[in-house]
Design a protein around this motif. Structure first.
Motif, short mmCIF file in Angstrom:
data_model
loop_
_atom_site.label_atom_id
_atom_site.label_comp_id
_atom_site.label_asym_id
_atom_site.label_seq_id
_atom_site.Cartn_x
_atom_site.Cartn_y
_atom_site.Cartn_z
N ALA A 215 0.96 -1.22 -0.21
CA ALA A 215 0.21 0.18 0.24
C ALA A 215 0.85 1.32 0.06
N GLY A 216 0.21 2.25 -0.18
CA GLY A 216 1.20 3.88 -0.16
C GLY A 216 0.39 4.43 -0.34
N LEU A 217 0.79 5.74 -0.23
CA LEU A 217 0.00 7.35 -0.48
C LEU A 217 1.32 8.04 -1.68
N TRP A 245 -4.22 3.97 -2.18
CA TRP A 245 -3.63 2.73 -3.14
C TRP A 245 -3.13 1.44 -1.75
N VAL A 246 -3.85 0.27 -2.54
CA VAL A 246 -4.10 -0.70 -1.72
C VAL A 246 -3.57 -1.92 -2.68
N ASP A 247 -2.51 -2.63 -3.08
CA ASP A 247 -2.68 -4.19 -4.08
C ASP A 247 -2.62 -5.45 -2.89
N VAL A 248 -4.44 -5.49 -2.69
CA VAL A 248 -4.91 -6.76 -2.00
C VAL A 248 -5.25 -8.46 -2.31
N PHE A 249 -5.21 -8.84 -2.30
CA PHE A 249 -5.30 -10.53 -2.78
C PHE A 249 -6.30 -11.16 -1.42
#
Length: 317
Positions: A215-217, A245-249
């Protein structure tokens, strides 16, 4: 930005094997849920559908291994060791394939990328695929011990993210180390359906149905792919939007996700709660806000994310 911490829905811990076969140690030198995670399991559905050993959807059709990934390209470059899951003899190796992933310049017929195959006797063998170019530490015919380093996690071959594809075979037939008895015992819990994992692997194999990868800003919406998001964009100036933003599974239709951005001092400057309509094995999402009049004040902004399944938090950062 807070450090990533995953909330696990621990459905089962299947420990030492009571069935014939090796007792495997975890093949990556990492801490599950912290420095690595399992994103894909063995597919037990013989049809065009998919089902992991817990009857979840953390797999793809026909997937015959366990994918243990690191979160970012930077983590891969720092070096995460791949180790032999059991003592044996190295049968075959391949090195020299670039870490360019599925869209890169891999050679035809070399989807596994850089790899090592180890013979454990009695028809059992393990394969370690997508290793980092130039990282292999073993050669054919070499005897290795359980836990001995054989290479590093990489992105070679047909790979969409930096990971180890760990495959187990007996007499040439693919076996799921979490559930070697096969589909008849899928979803078994407790003492049913003994695994091939040794007791020493217990802390690594808790089943997490979903979680946050990274995740990040930033001031812009970053690319979805982990390779294209290297390095991840940051916040440019006080007049730019603030995107979390996020990267999720492991998301599912009907899950809810909550984005929150906190200003210096802890005041909430943005919050959004929405329902996920489809979900999937990989899920990239974001939310944000344009700058306030006069721009953002100086200081440390924090992004918080929660993935909710019913009343249970199954992933957060």
């Amino acid at each position: 930005m807070t450090a990533i911490g995953l909330v696990f829905d621990i459905l089962a811990l299947v420990l030492a094997s009571s069935s014939p076969g090796p007792a495997f140690t975890f093949p990556v030198d990492c801490e599950l849920g912290q420095t690595c995670l399992i994103q894909k399991y063995f597919d037990h559905d013989p049809t065009a559908g998919r089902s992991d050993y817990r009857c979840g959807k953390l797999t793809t059709d026909g997937h015959q291994g366990t994918d243990i990934r690191v979160r970012t390209m930077a983590d891969m470059r720092r070096g995460v060791s791949v180790v032999a899951a059991q003592a044996g003899t190295v049968l075959r190796i391949r090195d020299g394939e670039p870490d360019t992933g599925a869209n890169g310049g891999r050679s035809a017929g070399k989807d596994a990328g850089n790899a090592v195959v180890i013979d454990h006797g009695s028809g059992w063998e393990t394969q370690y695929s997508h290793l980092r170019n130039g990282s292999l530490k073993v050669r054919p015919g070499q005897q290795v011990e359980s836990g001995e380093a054989i290479g590093l996690v990489g992105l070679s071959g047909n790979s969409e993210f930096p990971h180890l594809h760990f495959a187990v075979r007996r007499n040439g037939v693919a076996v799921d180390p979490f559930l070697p008895a096969g589909p008849a015992s899928v979803c078994a819990v407790g003492g049913e359906g003994a695994s091939l994992w040794a007791n020493s692997a217990a802390r690594h194999i808790a089943y997490a149905p979903a979680g946050v990868i990274s995740a990040g800003l930033s001031s812009v919406v970053p690319p979805r792919g982990v390779m294209e998001r290297d390095p991840a964009p940051g916040v440019t100036d006080a007049q730019a939007p603030l995107i979390f933003w996020v990267d999720v599974f492991g998301t599912r239709a009907g899950d809810r996700q909550e984005f929150t951005i906190l200003a210096p001092g802890g005041a909430v400057v943005h919050r959004q709660l929405s329902e996920i309509e489809d979900g999937g094995l990989s899920w990239f999402s974001y939310s944000g806000k344009r700058p306030l009049a006069g721009g953002w004040s100086k200081g440390r902004y924090i992004g918080r994310y929660r993935l909710l399944r019913g009343d249970t938090v199954v992933g957060e950062v």
